[in-house]
Design an enzyme around this catalytic site. Structure first.
Site, short mmCIF file in Angstrom:
data_model
loop_
_atom_site.label_atom_id
_atom_site.label_comp_id
_atom_site.label_asym_id
_atom_site.label_seq_id
_atom_site.Cartn_x
_atom_site.Cartn_y
_atom_site.Cartn_z
N CYS A 168 0.59 -1.46 0.08
CA CYS A 168 0.07 0.36 -0.05
C CYS A 168 1.21 1.19 0.00
CB CYS A 168 -0.91 0.25 1.18
SG CYS A 168 -1.90 -1.59 1.93
N HIS A 308 -2.64 7.61 6.81
CA HIS A 308 -3.06 6.24 6.09
C HIS A 308 -4.34 5.64 6.15
CE1 HIS A 308 -1.97 2.42 4.18
NE2 HIS A 308 -2.57 2.47 5.09
N GLU A 319 -2.04 4.34 13.87
CA GLU A 319 -1.76 5.54 13.08
C GLU A 319 -1.52 6.95 14.17
OE1 GLU A 319 -2.19 8.07 9.01
OE2 GLU A 319 -3.18 6.73 9.37
N LYS A 342 -9.70 8.37 2.59
CA LYS A 342 -9.59 6.64 2.23
C LYS A 342 -11.50 6.05 2.56
CE LYS A 342 -5.35 3.52 2.45
NZ LYS A 342 -4.67 5.36 2.94
N HIS A 347 -10.24 2.14 -0.56
CA HIS A 347 -8.30 1.88 -0.36
C HIS A 347 -8.32 1.14 -1.68
CE1 HIS A 347 -4.74 1.24 0.97
NE2 HIS A 347 -5.31 -0.45 2.31
N PHE A 406 0.80 -3.04 4.01
CA PHE A 406 1.19 -4.71 4.46
C PHE A 406 2.67 -4.70 4.61
CE2 PHE A 406 -2.71 -7.07 2.92
CZ PHE A 406 -4.28 -6.71 4.54
#
Length: 428
Positions: A168, A308, A319, A342, A347, A406
């Site tokens: 990502c 994110h 985060e 997002k 995503h 990931f």
């Protein structure tokens, strides 16, 4: 002396539009790309919502161009058109220049019928697969670098051509690497970004088995809710987005429109788990700290963060902790505006960093932070100012965009509004 790096072209292909102006207008209006969805001909699949591109609208928007493309994966078609849109926006179509290409991409798309070519009476066999390779859908015969190669051929790129497969964070790494090459004087112009689609039956099944996408039906199309107590997983999406980066001198020479300036890029590795971030956000914090150091600015200079913000139980508090750590001095984290686009676009996986970088850049340019949709009951562990529900006009001197993938692969980018009279020099 380091070169200043500016953005002169924007291209977006997604459910919210096929031009960056439409995309940006939809974000500020609080529109959502999330709709009811099922993969292919499968019915009653557990993942019931996604943010797919409207195929008919896509073909109409790029009529005459889509038809001229060679056989390509779905995601590569989106990426090729987003790259074309960015180059057109920058006024660089059919220009003779030394251009570089950097692309973030994921695992090549494979349909069930294609993978069944590997099956024999004794079980799966790669020898059988390659012996039957001619039966593959021709769009699927390329590797994950197919899009980078297609863009390079499309624009006769004579500069470096790179492909980043860093989950990502792929598109963010592509943009960050391009920024550094231009800043270091290796090249004057790069087209950078990414494209992805994880909505094929095999890919979405793999993600579902990992427990990543939300399967909650109670919230309908409002189930993408970063930082909310009711969040239950990300919303899978697809699309492509690219930007044109140039040295300031190169952009000025051709009198280009400048959308903003890139200040810094940082990356890191959690080295924790493949499918989970470090619970204290250590890798994320290091990525942001590296970007700040690279930009030569202090944490207190950042006014807005495009998070994110995946709407997953693990990412959002991690985060939040990372932001608190990096912006602890003077409790600056309490003054930051943080939002998650997002919540609106879903995503885009390997491509995610590109539309979010564009949103961050335009937020700085226009002085307005896009909202975090569906944030109605914040998780107590997520206690920052996430710009809930509505866009917010504000002064943004510098902004940061986060992309965490990931495997703990992290990337952070810092931008600022372009000020023509600014004589600041960067020595990162």
């Amino acid at each position: 002396m380091s070169q200043r790096v500016v953005v002169t072209g924007l291209g977006v292909v997604g459910r919210l539009g096929f031009h960056w102006r439409d995309f940006w207008k939809a974000l500020l209006a609080g529109e959502s790309a999330v709709v009811p969805w099922q993969p292919g001909a499968i019915s009653d699949f557990p993942v019931r919502y996604a943010a797919p591109v409207d195929d008919a609208a896509f073909t109409a928007a790029f009529a005459g161009l889509v038809e001229s493309l060679p056989p390509m994966e779905r995601r590569s078609r989106f990426g090729a058109m987003a790259a074309y849109a960015a180059m057109h926006d920058a006024g660089l179509i059919d220009k003779d220049l030394r251009l570089g290409v950097a692309v973030g991409s994921g695992i090549p798309e494979r349909d069930t019928a294609d993978m069944l070519l590997a099956m024999t009476d004794a079980g799966p066999s790669w020898d059988a697969f390659y012996a039957r390779r001619a039966q593959l859908n021709p769009a699927l015969r390329g590797g994950n670098d197919q899009l980078a190669a297609v863009i390079a051929r499309q624009f006769k790129a004579r500069g470096p051509v790179q492909n980043f497969s860093t989950a990502c964070a792929g598109a963010a790494h592509a943009i960050g690497s391009s920024f550094r090459m231009i800043r270091n004087g290796e090249i004057n112009c790069m087209i950078a970004g990414g494209a992805d689609s994880v909505l094929s039956p095999m890919t979405i099944t793999g993600l579902h088995l990992l427990g990543a996408p939300s399967v909650n039906e109670d919230l309908g199309d409002k189930l993408c809710r970063p930082f909310d107590e009711a969040r239950s997983g990300f919303i899978a999406a697809e699309g492509g987005a690219f930007v044109v980066l140039e040295s300031l001198d190169h952009a000025r020479t051709r009198n280009a429109t400048i959308y903003g300036e890139v200040l810094g890029f940082g990356s890191s590795m959690d080295a924790y788990r493949v499918t989970a971030p470090h619970p204290e956000g250590r890798g994320a914090a290091q990525s942001m700290e590296n970007a700040l150091r690279d930009a030569g600015i202090a944490p207190g200079d950042i006014d807005y963060i495009n998070a994110h913000g995946t709407s997953t139980p693990l990412n959002d508090p991690a985060e939040t902790m990372a932001i608190k750590h990096v912006f602890a001095a003077g409790d600056h984290y309490r003054k930051l505006a943080v939002s998650a686009t997002k919540s609106q676009i879903g995503h885009w996986i390997a491509a995610a960093g590109a539309p979010e970088f564009i949103a961050t850049l335009l937020a700085a340019r226009d002085g307005i932070a896009p909202p975090t949709l569906n944030l109605e009951n914040p998780d107590p562990a997520c206690d920052l100012d996430y710009v809930p529900l509505q866009a917010r006009p504000m002064k943004i001197g510098a902004a940061l965009s986060n992309s965490f993938g990931f495997g703990g692969l992290n990337a952070s980018l810092i931008v600022k509004p372009y000020i023509k009279e600014d004589a600041h020099e960067y020595h990162g």
